[in-house]
Structures are given as C-alpha cells and as structure tokens.
Design a protein around this motif. Structure first.
Motif, PDB file in Angstrom:
ATOM      1  N   GLU A 194     -36.188   3.931 -17.160  1.00 44.04           N
ATOM      2  CA  GLU A 194     -35.969   5.161 -17.928  1.00 44.04           C
ATOM      3  C   GLU A 194     -35.855   6.368 -17.005  1.00 44.04           C
ATOM      4  O   GLU A 194     -35.070   7.277 -17.257  1.00 44.04           O
ATOM      5  CB  GLU A 194     -37.111   5.363 -18.933  1.00 44.04           C
ATOM      6  N   GLU A 195     -36.627   6.365 -15.913  1.00 39.13           N
ATOM      7  CA  GLU A 195     -36.517   7.481 -14.978  1.00 39.13           C
ATOM      8  C   GLU A 195     -35.135   7.501 -14.321  1.00 39.13           C
ATOM      9  O   GLU A 195     -34.524   8.560 -14.155  1.00 39.13           O
ATOM     10  CB  GLU A 195     -37.599   7.403 -13.903  1.00 39.13           C
ATOM     11  N   ILE A 196     -34.634   6.339 -13.973  1.00 42.54           N
ATOM     12  CA  ILE A 196     -33.297   6.266 -13.372  1.00 42.54           C
ATOM     13  C   ILE A 196     -32.245   6.710 -14.392  1.00 42.54           C
ATOM     14  O   ILE A 196     -31.294   7.424 -14.058  1.00 42.54           O
ATOM     15  CB  ILE A 196     -32.990   4.838 -12.885  1.00 42.54           C
ATOM     16  N   ARG A 197     -32.417   6.311 -15.638  1.00 41.16           N
ATOM     17  CA  ARG A 197     -31.470   6.706 -16.687  1.00 41.16           C
ATOM     18  C   ARG A 197     -31.393   8.230 -16.798  1.00 41.16           C
ATOM     19  O   ARG A 197     -30.318   8.816 -16.892  1.00 41.16           O
ATOM     20  CB  ARG A 197     -31.886   6.085 -18.025  1.00 41.16           C
ATOM     21  N   GLU A 198     -32.561   8.876 -16.749  1.00 40.53           N
ATOM     22  CA  GLU A 198     -32.590  10.342 -16.812  1.00 40.53           C
ATOM     23  C   GLU A 198     -31.967  10.964 -15.563  1.00 40.53           C
ATOM     24  O   GLU A 198     -31.246  11.960 -15.634  1.00 40.53           O
ATOM     25  CB  GLU A 198     -34.032  10.828 -16.961  1.00 40.53           C
ATOM     26  N   ALA A 199     -32.224  10.362 -14.396  1.00 41.46           N
ATOM     27  CA  ALA A 199     -31.658  10.881 -13.150  1.00 41.46           C
ATOM     28  C   ALA A 199     -30.138  10.806 -13.171  1.00 41.46           C
ATOM     29  O   ALA A 199     -29.441  11.731 -12.739  1.00 41.46           O
ATOM     30  CB  ALA A 199     -32.210  10.094 -11.963  1.00 41.46           C
ATOM     31  N   ILE A 200     -29.605   9.711 -13.695  1.00 46.88           N
ATOM     32  CA  ILE A 200     -28.151   9.550 -13.782  1.00 46.88           C
ATOM     33  C   ILE A 200     -27.545  10.579 -14.720  1.00 46.88           C
ATOM     34  O   ILE A 200     -26.479  11.147 -14.447  1.00 46.88           O
ATOM     35  CB  ILE A 200     -27.800   8.109 -14.216  1.00 46.88           C
TER      36      ILE A 200
END
Length: 651
Positions: free
Chosen positions: A635-641
C-alpha cells in the motif's frame, strides 16, 4: 506452429535435417564467408561444456569482411561516414579499408598483441573504430566494444572484465551540442581500475578544441601507433571456428555485467543467415543503420555483416533529430539507402516530431525498414508503414539479444537465388516479432517450466543452441550455465528472460522482460546495477528499481528508496540521487521517477518483489503475494506511485 510451417517449408527443412541444412547453407554462402578449411562436424555439445559449431573449420571474420571482398568490390564504397553536427562526410572503399585494416593489424602485432589477446574500443561510430575491430579479428585478437555514452565507472567495470592490452578511444565526440571528453573518461576509468593497458587516441578535434592530456609511456596518438607497424606483419590468422571473435559485456540481473562471447564460425554463419532471410540483403544494398558499434546490432549489422555481404553502409555518428528535426529523412533523400535499420525508440521519436518532415523528402530509394531493440508497438508500426512510407515498403519487426548475435525470430522477407529454398513473403502482424527462423526452436513456459498453450503468456525459452548463440561468458563458463540454461522436463533449455506468447499460427508476441533488465531506448541496464549505484550514496539504506513504460524510450527507471535514519527526504536529495546514478551509467539512465518509502515489498527470504512494483505502476493485478513479508509495504508503494505519476522526474 504446424499451420505456419506447412506454408513456409524452409523451417521444416531445417527441423528434419539440421546438419544437412547448415552444410548446404555453408556451401551456398561460400561467396560471403571464407573457409580456409571446411568444417569436419556441424555441431557438438557435451553439457555442461561449451557447445561448438562447425567444428574443425578454419575461418576469420575479419578476412571474410575485407580481404575476401577485394576481388569483386575493391573500388566500391564500403562506408559513408557522416557526422551532420560537425558537417563531416568521409567515404572509404573496400580497397582503402583493406589498406587501413592491414596497417592497424601490423601495428597491433608490433605492439605485442597476438591471437587470443584482448583490446577494448571506447569510440562512437567511425571509420577508424570499424577498422580497429576488423583488424583485431583479422589477427585473431579479441575485441570488446564499450558504448561511448557510458560513464568512467561503467567503462572501468568492463576494463576489469576483459583486461585489454590496448584501449582505443577518441579525444572527444559531439552529442546534441555537447562536447563529450572520451579520452578524459578513459583517464578517469583507468584511475578506478587496477588494470593498466596502453591507450591509443584518435584525434577528432576541430577548430580551437584543446587536446586532452596524454600520459607519457601510456598514451599515444593513432598516427604514432600506426608508425609502429610500418614494416610489420599483417598476414591474417585463420582460426578454428570456435575461437572467440569479440566480447560484448551486457547488463543483466546482477550488478556485474555479463561478458558475452561470440566466435568466428557460428557468428558469421548466423549474421549472414539473418541478413538473407530477414533483410533480403545483397551487395546491391545501401544500409542506413542508426545503431551504435557499442551494441550488438552495431557489431553485427554495421561492422561485420555489411562488409561480409559486400554492401555499402552509412556510418552515422550523431542523433537522428539533431541539429534539425528532419535530419533522418534528409539523410535518406541524400544518400539513398535501400535498407533502413532502426529501433522502435527512434520510430517513436520520429512519430512525435510529425510526418510532415518525412513528406518533404524523397524516400523512394527505400525497399524495406527493419526494427528491433524492444517491441514495435502496433500504432508505431502503422505510422511508419502507412504515414511515413505511405504503404510503399514493408516494415519488419524482429527479435534477438546480445547473446544471440543476430535475428532469431522475424519475418521471412526474402531468400535470394543462391539460398537453399525460395519462399513468398509472409503476412505481417503489427505488434508481433514474427516467427522463429530455421535453427531456432522455441517454447513459452510458466514459472514452473511447464509449456503453456497458444495465446497463453509466459517466458520464452529456446530448446536448443543455434550457430549465433553465445557458447559461454568470457572466463566464466560456470556463470553462463547457471544464469542462461535451466533444466525443464529433464532437458536443458536457454532462458531468454523475455515474456511472450505464441499465437495459433506460430507468431511470437513479446511483452517485455520477464527478468530484471530495463531497456531504455534499446539500451539494457540491470535493475541490480542501478540499485547498487543508489546504495553507494551515503543516504540510501535500501533501493528497488523497475523498468516502467515510457512512450518514447520504451522503458524508464522507477526507483523506490529507503533512507538511513539520519537522512530526511527532500526534493534536493531526490535530484542528487538521480544524478548519482547518472554518474555511473551516463545519460542513458532516464528516470520516470524516484520516490522515498519506509519499506520495500519483500519476500520472507529477503527478495525484493519487483514484479509487484511494476504491476502497481501499470495497474495490472499484482497476483499472489502470499510470500510477502509485510503487506503494508504494498500500500505504501501504491501511494508512492500515485505521487510519482502526478509529478514525474525525468531528464
């Protein structure tokens, strides 16, 4: 694939009698490839030892390319060198090329270079660079070419790999108005390397350009080098078919480049095979190849195959849209090439600039256009075929790799009269690379190595060696067998690392890399190489990078960085990290973005799940993540993207 190959019988002919097919091919192409002694055996392999092709045959790729062409083509132009940015044009005939190659061969010998020794070339496209490569081949030395856009650190890595006796470079080159100090890059690379070769420098300085510093006892100008061989021996050295011709280090899934080896016999046969079947090449052709001698396309279809085939090549040094946006089309009108060889990246750039530039020029000399390097998207194919060339010529995509030497999958464009069989041109399917060529047996497998059915995606594997395939890595055969060959269903197969599917007519459709290699404008950079570069910065604790779609270059780098506790994420640090990577790889390291995160999605065993990173970027289903260590990282990567897609960092 039965439906297709019943129509195109050349493939079945090979499949039914491989040795007979290659024996006949050697006989029919005797005017191209010179054999001082014909092979005694077509193929030999006792795994895990290196396989061998055309065993007991003696040949020399440099001799086939130059000496062997004098009788027919001595007065014919071999190369037209053009550097539009510097307003330079030079021509050299086969006879003049022979004289230059002989002088370099004699100088190499006088310097102490002998059969099996290595030299390294760090130069852009030029007549001198081509002549050095042909001369090294001619005396049985092994060349290694490094793309002249690589940074000193990348050059140093490759110097350490191949340990050359001599490095050939230039004082500088021009690229989009910038002066690139090649000799100074070599100086920096040698400071980073423990290896101590000599350096030979070609002078390209124009006007008031300052000469680079020359280290006494190590560096010399090309003219001084040639004087060493003034009265020397330039007799060609015929070598057994499986002796190494050149080493071309390529990026892979590890931080250490893979030094791919190509050999005199199999490589010559394979590049001529592809030239005839896929390109329909003959000595009447004029080739305009926009690649670079630092890549396998340049080695195969700028340096060796064109001269072996007796063609004329436009040796282009520059950018196809600089200093004017219609330069590419202007070159076609002026020099009248019959074959255009370029990349999908270049095609996308031309499409972005607009078809009006093409329409202003006479393109009637062109008989066919071929591309490779990454997938030629259907819309780009249609633009080239319908808009740029107005349906007058076929536009042919095809597929191969540095490790494969020449075309492995493509469209059977033509077979000239002296080839084994004749066949009609086949249907082009935009977006597909075509079908396997004779010699190439393919399969698509899933993650467990099981063959999948037609239309199903997986990873492409090659079921047997063919003549152009690298038989080993330089001084590291164990690594070659470990990284390229896998045992599926009890048989060894070559793992290409490319995702693909095969349709019900046997056409192969590629979907990018299945392993961890980023292809930026046709240039391959390993993800771990980029991650390793990031980790050398004092702020970085962890890093993960993937290649993500880029409309111009095919792919760009998306990076995710975990900082050490004492560092804080800032815009300045983001830019600093990107520049830090570019100091290692040069300007080919183009970023789609770099984002700071607290954790990376990893398996419990510590492997970064790059598949998840890439699928989150593209919006595809991320699939099974049951082995992930912490699902919150996804989820953190999804937000970063999502942040990166709003404000992208690029060149």
């Amino acid at each position: 694939m039965e439906k297709l190959y019943n129509k195109y019988e050349v493939y079945n002919r090979w499949l039914q009698d491989s040795d007979g097919y290659w024996q006949e091919f050697i006989e029919k192409t005797a005017g191209y490839i010179y054999w001082a002694k014909k092979p005694e055996k077509i193929f030999e392999w006792n795994p895990p030892n290196p396989f061998k092709w055309f065993v007991g045959g003696y040949t020399n790729a440099g001799y086939s390319a130059v000496d062997y062409k004098l009788g027919r083509f001595g007065d014919k132009t071999a190369y037209i060198y053009i550097n539009p940015e510097a307003s330079v044009e030079r021509r050299i005939t086969y006879g003049e090329l022979y004289q230059l190659v002989c002088r370099i061969s004699a100088a190499l010998r006088a310097f102490g270079v002998k059969k099996g020794d290595t030299i390294l070339v760090y130069m852009p496209n030029s007549i001198e660079a081509v002549a050095v490569l042909l001369a090294a081949a001619r005396i049985g030395a092994v060349s290694s070419t490094v793309f002249a856009g690589f940074s000193p650190k990348a050059v140093a890595d490759r110097i350490e790999l191949v340990e050359p006796k001599i490095i050939f470079t230039q004082d500088y080159s021009l690229r989009r108005g910038r002066r690139i100090a090649l000799k100074e890059n070599i100086d920096e690379a040698l400071k980073l390397s423990t290896w101590r070769p000599q350096a030979v420098v070609v002078k390209r300085a124009l006007g008031e350009e300052k000469e680079p510093p020359m280290e006494r006892g190590r560096d010399m100008w090309l003219e001084e080098f040639l004087e060493m061989g003034k009265h020397g021996n330039c007799t060609p050295e015929f070598v057994e078919s499986n002796e190494p011709l050149f080493v071309l280090p390529t990026s892979g899934t590890t931080a250490k480049p893979k030094p791919v080896v190509h050999v005199h016999g199999g490589y010559q046969v394979w590049i001529v095979h592809g030239a005839l079947l896929v390109y329909g090449l003959s000595s009447d052709d004029v080739i305009f190849n926009t690649s670079d001698i630092g890549w396998i396309v340049g080695q195969s279809y700028i340096v060796f195959a064109p001269t072996i085939m007796g063609t004329t090549s436009i040796l282009f040094d520059g950018a196809i849209d600089y200093p004017k946006p219609d330069l590419f089309w202007e070159i076609i009108e002026k020099y009248k090439p019959t074959l255009i060889w370029t990349s999908p990246t270049a095609a996308r750039m031309l499409m972005r600039l607009g078809v009006s530039h093409a329409r202003r020029h006479d393109l009637s000399s062109v008989k066919r256009v071929v591309t490779a390097g990454e997938v030629l998207n259907p819309e780009v194919w249609r633009w080239l075929y319908e808009e740029a060339f107005q349906k007058n010529v076929p536009v042919i995509d095809h597929w191969w790799q540095t490790e494969l030497g020449g075309p492995a999958i493509g469209y059977y464009y033509a077979l000239v009269k002296d080839m084994p069989v004749g066949l009609e041109f086949m249907e082009i399917k935009p977006g597909s690379a075509g079908v396997p060529l004779p010699g190439v047996e393919v399969e698509v497998v899933d993650e467990r190595g099981n063959a999948v059915s037609a239309g199903q995606k997986g990873t492409l594997v090659l079921k047997r060696p063919f003549p152009g395939m690298t038989p080993t890595l330089w001084k590291d055969h164990k690594r070659y067998m470990a990284e390229y060959w896998e045992r599926y269903e009890g048989k060894l197969v070559y793992y290409t690392g490319d995702a693909a599917y095969i349709d019900d007519e046997g056409y192969v459709w590629f979907g990018g890399r299945a392993d961890e290699v980023i292809k930026i404008a046709g240039h391959r950079i390993g993800t771990i190489e980029v991650e390793s570069a990031l980790l050398t910065h004092p702020a970085v604790a962890e890093a993960a990078v993937v290649g993500v779609p880029d409309p111009i270059r095919g792919e760009a780098i998306a990076a995710f960085v975990v900082l050490k506790p004492s560092w804080r994420p800032t815009e300045e640090l983001r830019k600093e990290l990107i520049e830090h990577v570019r100091k290692t790889f040069g300007p080919i390291a183009v970023f789609a973005g770099l984002e700071f995160v607290n954790m990376l999605p990893k398996t419990r065993s510590g492997k970064i799940m790059r598949r998840v990173l890439k699928r989150l970027w593209t919006g595809e289903p991320i699939g099974d993540i049951s082995t992930i260590e912490d699902e919150a990282s996804v989820e953190e990567i999804r937000e970063a993207i999502s942040r990166l897609k709003v404000v992208k960092v690029s060149e």
